[in-house]
Design a protein around this motif. Sequence first.
Motif, PDB file in Angstrom:
ATOM      1  N   PHE A  35      75.497  67.966  65.936  1.00  0.00           N
ATOM      2  CA  PHE A  35      75.180  67.628  65.008  1.00  0.00           C
ATOM      3  C   PHE A  35      73.519  66.830  64.992  1.00  0.00           C
ATOM      4  N   VAL A  36      73.386  66.515  66.874  1.00  0.00           N
ATOM      5  CA  VAL A  36      71.861  66.204  66.955  1.00  0.00           C
ATOM      6  C   VAL A  36      70.976  67.522  67.380  1.00  0.00           C
ATOM      7  N   LEU A  96      71.824  70.309  64.867  1.00  0.00           N
ATOM      8  CA  LEU A  96      70.997  70.455  63.282  1.00  0.00           C
ATOM      9  C   LEU A  96      70.152  69.353  62.801  1.00  0.00           C
ATOM     10  N   THR A  97      70.665  67.876  63.254  1.00  0.00           N
ATOM     11  CA  THR A  97      69.735  66.775  62.235  1.00  0.00           C
ATOM     12  C   THR A  97      68.601  66.804  62.497  1.00  0.00           C
ATOM     13  N   LEU A  98      67.792  67.822  63.963  1.00  0.00           N
ATOM     14  CA  LEU A  98      66.754  68.153  64.834  1.00  0.00           C
ATOM     15  C   LEU A  98      65.970  69.317  64.126  1.00  0.00           C
ATOM     16  N   SER A  99      66.907  70.433  63.677  1.00  0.00           N
ATOM     17  CA  SER A  99      66.413  71.678  62.457  1.00  0.00           C
ATOM     18  C   SER A  99      66.399  70.963  61.148  1.00  0.00           C
ATOM     19  N   ILE A 100      67.096  70.465  60.707  1.00  0.00           N
ATOM     20  CA  ILE A 100      66.769  69.566  59.546  1.00  0.00           C
ATOM     21  C   ILE A 100      65.232  68.525  59.437  1.00  0.00           C
ATOM     22  N   ALA A 101      64.841  67.700  60.134  1.00  0.00           N
ATOM     23  CA  ALA A 101      64.170  67.327  60.530  1.00  0.00           C
ATOM     24  C   ALA A 101      62.942  68.518  60.447  1.00  0.00           C
ATOM     25  N   GLY A 102      62.655  69.168  61.852  1.00  0.00           N
ATOM     26  CA  GLY A 102      61.838  70.540  61.851  1.00  0.00           C
ATOM     27  C   GLY A 102      61.180  70.809  60.583  1.00  0.00           C
ATOM     28  N   MET A 103      62.762  71.185  59.665  1.00  0.00           N
ATOM     29  CA  MET A 103      62.512  72.165  57.934  1.00  0.00           C
ATOM     30  C   MET A 103      61.880  71.684  57.590  1.00  0.00           C
ATOM     31  N   SER A 154      71.219  76.463  62.932  1.00  0.00           N
ATOM     32  CA  SER A 154      69.458  75.050  63.549  1.00  0.00           C
ATOM     33  C   SER A 154      68.580  76.152  64.139  1.00  0.00           C
ATOM     34  N   PHE A 155      68.913  76.851  64.763  1.00  0.00           N
ATOM     35  CA  PHE A 155      68.057  77.693  65.468  1.00  0.00           C
ATOM     36  C   PHE A 155      67.462  78.748  64.486  1.00  0.00           C
ATOM     37  N   ILE A 156      67.810  79.647  63.600  1.00  0.00           N
ATOM     38  CA  ILE A 156      67.122  80.474  62.628  1.00  0.00           C
ATOM     39  C   ILE A 156      66.850  79.731  61.840  1.00  0.00           C
ATOM     40  N   ALA A 157      67.009  78.825  60.866  1.00  0.00           N
ATOM     41  CA  ALA A 157      66.682  79.050  59.529  1.00  0.00           C
ATOM     42  C   ALA A 157      64.846  77.831  59.743  1.00  0.00           C
ATOM     43  N   PRO A 158      64.603  76.725  60.417  1.00  0.00           N
ATOM     44  CA  PRO A 158      63.290  76.723  60.815  1.00  0.00           C
ATOM     45  C   PRO A 158      62.162  78.024  61.300  1.00  0.00           C
ATOM     46  N   ALA A 159      63.423  78.751  62.212  1.00  0.00           N
ATOM     47  CA  ALA A 159      62.431  79.652  62.092  1.00  0.00           C
ATOM     48  C   ALA A 159      61.879  80.787  61.430  1.00  0.00           C
TER      49      ALA A 159
END
Length: 106
Positions: A3-4, A6-13, A84-89
Amino acid sequence: MIFVALTLSIAGMAGIAFWAYRNVAPGADRLPMQWSTTGTVNWRAPRLIAIAAAPVLMLALIGLIFVFSRDDHAERDMALLWISFIAPALQAMHMALVARTVENEE
């Protein structure tokens, strides 16, 4: 831990989307969404939709993962980790392609 990530990924996006809205082709009303194999733009979307598409799709995919893997937590966590890794990229790549295409058109 998942969840950390995932949260970082959403914040990055969200950060990528805010940055792109201000900096990628600020004068363009419509941005490219799809390219052909020859590199020409197949279609364009309104600016806000083009920039928000990837984060909205990611949130929808997260919801689907939670619904369909509610019994298998290990499978759910692995799917969420990959997302969480693929979506922001992918979002960053899309915005880079948009910026390059709009720059070359000018």
